[in-house]
Motif scaffolding. Structure first.
Motif, short mmCIF file in Angstrom:
data_model
loop_
_atom_site.label_atom_id
_atom_site.label_comp_id
_atom_site.label_asym_id
_atom_site.label_seq_id
_atom_site.Cartn_x
_atom_site.Cartn_y
_atom_site.Cartn_z
N VAL A 166 1.84 8.60 62.22
CA VAL A 166 1.68 9.49 61.07
C VAL A 166 3.06 9.99 60.66
O VAL A 166 3.85 10.39 61.52
CB VAL A 166 0.78 10.71 61.41
CG1 VAL A 166 0.72 11.68 60.25
CG2 VAL A 166 -0.62 10.26 61.80
N ARG A 167 3.34 9.94 59.37
CA ARG A 167 4.55 10.53 58.81
C ARG A 167 4.08 11.61 57.85
O ARG A 167 3.24 11.35 56.98
CB ARG A 167 5.39 9.51 58.06
CG ARG A 167 5.85 8.33 58.88
CD ARG A 167 6.90 8.64 59.89
NE ARG A 167 8.18 8.85 59.24
CZ ARG A 167 9.28 9.20 59.90
NH1 ARG A 167 9.23 9.36 61.21
NH2 ARG A 167 10.41 9.39 59.28
N GLN A 168 4.57 12.81 58.01
CA GLN A 168 4.15 13.92 57.16
C GLN A 168 5.26 14.26 56.19
O GLN A 168 6.44 14.23 56.53
CB GLN A 168 3.81 15.13 58.03
CG GLN A 168 3.22 16.26 57.23
CD GLN A 168 2.59 17.30 58.12
OE1 GLN A 168 1.98 16.99 59.13
NE2 GLN A 168 2.74 18.54 57.74
N GLY A 169 4.89 14.57 54.96
CA GLY A 169 5.87 14.93 53.94
C GLY A 169 5.35 16.04 53.07
O GLY A 169 4.45 16.79 53.46
N LYS A 170 5.90 16.12 51.86
CA LYS A 170 5.44 17.16 50.94
C LYS A 170 5.42 16.60 49.52
O LYS A 170 6.15 15.67 49.18
CB LYS A 170 6.32 18.41 51.02
CG LYS A 170 7.79 18.17 50.76
CD LYS A 170 8.61 19.41 51.06
CE LYS A 170 10.10 19.06 51.01
NZ LYS A 170 10.95 20.15 51.44
N VAL A 171 4.57 17.19 48.69
CA VAL A 171 4.47 16.85 47.28
C VAL A 171 4.78 18.10 46.49
O VAL A 171 4.26 19.18 46.78
CB VAL A 171 3.05 16.35 46.92
CG1 VAL A 171 2.93 16.10 45.43
CG2 VAL A 171 2.70 15.11 47.71
N ILE A 172 5.66 17.96 45.50
CA ILE A 172 6.05 19.08 44.66
C ILE A 172 5.74 18.71 43.22
O ILE A 172 6.17 17.67 42.74
CB ILE A 172 7.56 19.39 44.81
CG1 ILE A 172 7.89 19.68 46.27
CG2 ILE A 172 7.97 20.55 43.91
CD1 ILE A 172 9.37 19.64 46.58
N GLU A 173 4.96 19.55 42.53
CA GLU A 173 4.65 19.34 41.12
C GLU A 173 5.44 20.33 40.28
O GLU A 173 5.45 21.53 40.58
CB GLU A 173 3.16 19.52 40.85
CG GLU A 173 2.30 18.43 41.42
CD GLU A 173 0.84 18.55 41.01
OE1 GLU A 173 0.52 19.37 40.12
OE2 GLU A 173 0.02 17.81 41.57
N LEU A 174 6.10 19.84 39.26
CA LEU A 174 6.91 20.68 38.39
C LEU A 174 6.43 20.52 36.95
O LEU A 174 6.25 19.40 36.47
CB LEU A 174 8.39 20.27 38.46
CG LEU A 174 9.03 20.28 39.84
CD1 LEU A 174 10.31 19.47 39.83
CD2 LEU A 174 9.31 21.71 40.26
N ASP A 175 6.21 21.64 36.25
CA ASP A 175 5.95 21.61 34.81
C ASP A 175 7.27 21.86 34.12
O ASP A 175 7.90 22.90 34.32
CB ASP A 175 4.93 22.68 34.42
CG ASP A 175 3.52 22.35 34.89
OD1 ASP A 175 3.15 21.16 34.81
OD2 ASP A 175 2.82 23.25 35.35
N LEU A 176 7.68 20.90 33.30
CA LEU A 176 9.01 20.95 32.68
C LEU A 176 8.90 21.18 31.17
O LEU A 176 7.97 20.70 30.53
CB LEU A 176 9.74 19.63 32.93
CG LEU A 176 9.87 19.19 34.39
CD1 LEU A 176 10.40 17.77 34.46
CD2 LEU A 176 10.76 20.16 35.15
N ALA A 177 9.91 21.86 30.63
CA ALA A 177 9.98 22.07 29.19
C ALA A 177 10.58 20.86 28.48
O ALA A 177 10.43 20.71 27.26
CB ALA A 177 10.81 23.31 28.88
#
Length: 79
Positions: A36-47
């Motif tokens: 298992v490799r664990q990571g992260k997801v980042i969502e950005l709302d951009l102008a």
């Protein structure tokens, strides 16, 4: 415009959280999980309205703050 960033540890970097999850899955009866490799997801709302400009800006964010590029790799998707 929305950007989605996936950050994961680079290959060869130890992942103790991933190992803990793999072990826990094994104790729950999921013996077929070998790694298992664990990571992260980042969502950005951009102008930003220009796709290339938005991607360049998000990559700069990753290089400066969102990812530790010494031990982590990232991918950027603009939606």
């Amino acid at each position: 415009m929305k950007a989605i960033v996936h950050v994961m540890l680079k290959d060869g970097v130890l992942d103790p959280q991933g190992d803990a999850v793999r072990h826990a899955l094994g104790t729950l009866g999921f013996a077929g999980v070998q790694a298992v490799r664990q990571g992260k997801v980042i969502e950005l709302d951009l102008a930003a309205t220009d796709r290339a400009e938005a991607e360049a800006e998000v990559r700069a964010m990753c290089d400066k703050l969102l990812a530790n590029t010494v031990i982590e790799k990232y991918t950027v998707a603009i939606a």
